[in-house]
Design an enzyme around this catalytic site. Structure first.
Site, PDB file in Angstrom:
ATOM      1  CB  CYS A   1      -1.048   0.218   0.898  1.00  0.00           C
ATOM      2  SG  CYS A   1      -2.363   1.110   1.502  1.00  0.00           S
TER       3      CYS A   1
ATOM      4  CG  HIS B   1      -2.249  -2.664  -9.441  1.00  0.00           C
ATOM      5  ND1 HIS B   1      -2.691  -1.963  -8.684  1.00  0.00           N
ATOM      6  CD2 HIS B   1      -0.696  -2.879  -8.275  1.00  0.00           C
ATOM      7  CE1 HIS B   1      -1.931  -1.731  -7.867  1.00  0.00           C
ATOM      8  NE2 HIS B   1      -1.297  -1.897  -7.753  1.00  0.00           N
TER       9      HIS B   1
ATOM     10  CD  GLU C   1      -7.029   1.392  -3.317  1.00  0.00           C
ATOM     11  OE1 GLU C   1      -6.778   0.453  -1.696  1.00  0.00           O
ATOM     12  OE2 GLU C   1      -6.494   1.733  -3.293  1.00  0.00           O
TER      13      GLU C   1
ATOM     14  CB  CYS D   1      -4.242   3.612  -5.548  1.00  0.00           C
ATOM     15  SG  CYS D   1      -3.494   1.712  -4.744  1.00  0.00           S
TER      16      CYS D   1
ATOM     17  N   GLY E   1      -1.116   2.077  -7.652  1.00  0.00           N
ATOM     18  CA  GLY E   1      -1.815   1.910  -8.789  1.00  0.00           C
ATOM     19  C   GLY E   1      -0.686   2.776  -9.081  1.00  0.00           C
TER      20      GLY E   1
HETATM   21  N1  LIG Z   1      -4.038   2.707  -1.748  1.00  0.00           N
HETATM   22  C1  LIG Z   1      -2.825   0.934  -1.456  1.00  0.00           C
HETATM   23  C2  LIG Z   1      -3.475   0.404  -2.547  1.00  0.00           C
HETATM   24  C3  LIG Z   1      -4.248  -0.408  -1.548  1.00  0.00           C
HETATM   25  C4  LIG Z   1      -4.176  -2.030  -2.604  1.00  0.00           C
HETATM   26  C5  LIG Z   1      -4.956  -2.801  -1.715  1.00  0.00           C
HETATM   27  N2  LIG Z   1      -6.311  -2.276  -1.920  1.00  0.00           N
HETATM   28  C6  LIG Z   1      -4.822  -4.224  -2.730  1.00  0.00           C
HETATM   29  O1  LIG Z   1      -5.572  -4.692  -1.962  1.00  0.00           O
HETATM   30  O2  LIG Z   1      -4.335  -4.402  -3.359  1.00  0.00           O
HETATM   31  C7  LIG Z   1      -2.378   2.256  -2.398  1.00  0.00           C
HETATM   32  O3  LIG Z   1      -1.743   3.705  -2.296  1.00  0.00           O
HETATM   33  O4  LIG Z   1      -1.065   1.848  -2.825  1.00  0.00           O
END
Ligand SMILES: N[C@H](CCC[C@H](N)C(=O)O)C(=O)O
Length: 287
Positions: free
Chosen positions: A81, A164, A218, A227, A230
Site C-alpha cells: 500500500c 493491478h 481498489e 492509490c 496503482g
Molecule cells: N491505496 C493503496 C493500494 C492498496 C491496495 C489494496 N487495495 C490491495 O488490495 O492491494 C496504495 O496506496 O497503494
C-alpha cells in the site's frame, strides 16, 4: 494492556486515501485482528472509517525500522500500500529523528526518505511483470490481457507486490468505475483479485516528464481518491506500452504523485502524507 482499555489510533491519508493507524508495538491486540474486526473499524458509519487499516509492528530483525501490516476495508490482508507506506515512513522518521527509514512489508523491505515537510519518497521495489508474479491464472502476455468488461479492454497487468490491471482510455473521467470495478476486481483471471486502474495519457511537460490522469477501483476497498501502488503500476504499464517516459506525474482524484521507473526496475514514488486526527479506539471495536 487489558482488553477493556481504549487504544490510541492516528487517522492519516495520502492524497485522501485514508488509513486508521494502530501501533501493535505498545498493545498486542491489533496484531490479532480478525477480518470482522477490521471491517468494523473501517466502517464509515459504525466504526472510524478508512480505506485501509494499518498496524505498525516490531520488525522481524534489525534490517528494518518498523514492520507494517495492511488490511483493506473488506478485512483482507494485502502485501502493499504505497500511500500508507509513506505515512508509516513519516511516523518512523518522526519517531527516530532520522530522515530515512526501512519499512518491512509482506512485499519486501522498502527504503523511504524524507523529501521535506510532509513529503516522502519510497522505493516501492521492482515492478513484477511475469504472469506468475501478478498473479494470473494462465500463462499470458501481461502487456496485453485479452480481457474486457463494458467499455474497458486490453489491460496491462503489473504487480507492485499487489495485483493491478491498467486500462488505457481516451478519458478516464468518463468511465463509470462503480459499474465495471467489481466484475474486473473479481475476474477469474485474477486468482487473488486485482486493483483496477483507468488511465489517460496527457501531454508531457516541457521538462520531458510524462503526465497521466488515473482513477482507481481498489481491491477490497472500491473507489479511492488515490492509490500509490496503482500509480506505480500505471506508470510502468504506460512506459511498457511506449505511452510515457519512465518518469511521470500521476494525477489522481486526490492529487498528484511523482513516479519514476528506475533503470534497476525499482519504482520510486514521491508524495505527501497527512494526519487528520488522533483518537482512542473503543475496545468494543477490537473484540
Ligand atoms: N491505496 C493503496 C493500494 C492498496 C491496495 C489494496 N487495495 C490491495 O488490495 O492491494 C496504495 O496506496 O497503494
Amino acid at each position: 494492556m487489558s482488553d477493556s482499555a481504549t487504544l490510541p489510533f492516528r487517522k492519516m491519508h495520502g492524497l485522501g486515501n485514508d488509513f486508521v493507524v494502530l501501533d501493535g508495538r505498545i498493545d498486542p491486540r491489533p496484531l490479532a485482528l480478525d477480518p470482522a474486526r477490521v471491517r468494523a473499524i473501517a466502517d464509515r458509519r459504525a466504526g472510524i472509517g478508512c480505506d485501509q487499516l494499518i498496524v505498525i509492528a516490531t520488525p522481524s530483525d534489525n534490517t528494518a525500522d518498523v514492520r507494517m501490516l495492511i488490511f483493506n476495508a473488506d478485512g483482507s490482508e494485502v502485501a502493499a500500500c504505497g500511500n500508507a507506506t509513506r505515512c508509516v515512513a513519516w511516523l518512523a522518521m518522526t519517531e527516530s529523528g532520522r530522515d530515512s527509514v526501512v519499512i518491512e512489508t509482506r512485499a519486501g523491505l522498502l527504503d523511504a526518505e524524507s523529501r521535506g515537510t510532509s513529503l516522502v519518497a519510497v522505493d516501492m521495489g521492482a515492478a513484477r511483470l511475469d504472469w506468475r508474479e501478478i498473479p494470473l491464472n494462465e500463462a499470458v502476455d501481461t502487456l496485453h490481457l485479452g480481457l474486457s468488461v463494458g467499455p474497458l479492454s486490453d489491460p496491462v497487468a503489473v504487480s507492485m507486490g499487489n495485483p493491478h490491471a491498467v486500462f488505457f482510455v481516451e478519458d478516464s473521467e468518463a468511465i463509470d468505475l462503480a459499474a465495471v470495478g467489481p466484475d474486473l476486481e473479481h475476474h477469474p483471471i485474477f486468482p487473488e483479485r486485482a486493483n483496477i486502474e483507468v488511465a489517460s495519457i496527457l501531454p508531457t511537460t516541457e521538462a520531458g516528464r510524462g503526465r497521466i490522469r488515473m482513477r482507481v477501483w481498489e481491491r477490497g476497498a472500491g473507489i479511492t481518491p488515490a492509490c500509490g501502488t496503482g500509480a506505480c503500476a500505471t506508470l510502468v504499464a504506460a512506459a511498457r506500452r511506449g505511452l510515457s517516459p519512465r518518469r511521470a506525474e500521476l494525477i489522481l482524484d486526490g492529487g498528484t504523485l511523482e513516479i519514476e521507473w528506475l533503470p534497476d526496475d525499482h519504482v520510486l514514488m514521491t508524495g505527501p502524507v497527512a494526519t487528520s486526527f488522533t483518537g482512542l479506539l473503543d475496545p468494543a471495536l477490537l473484540s
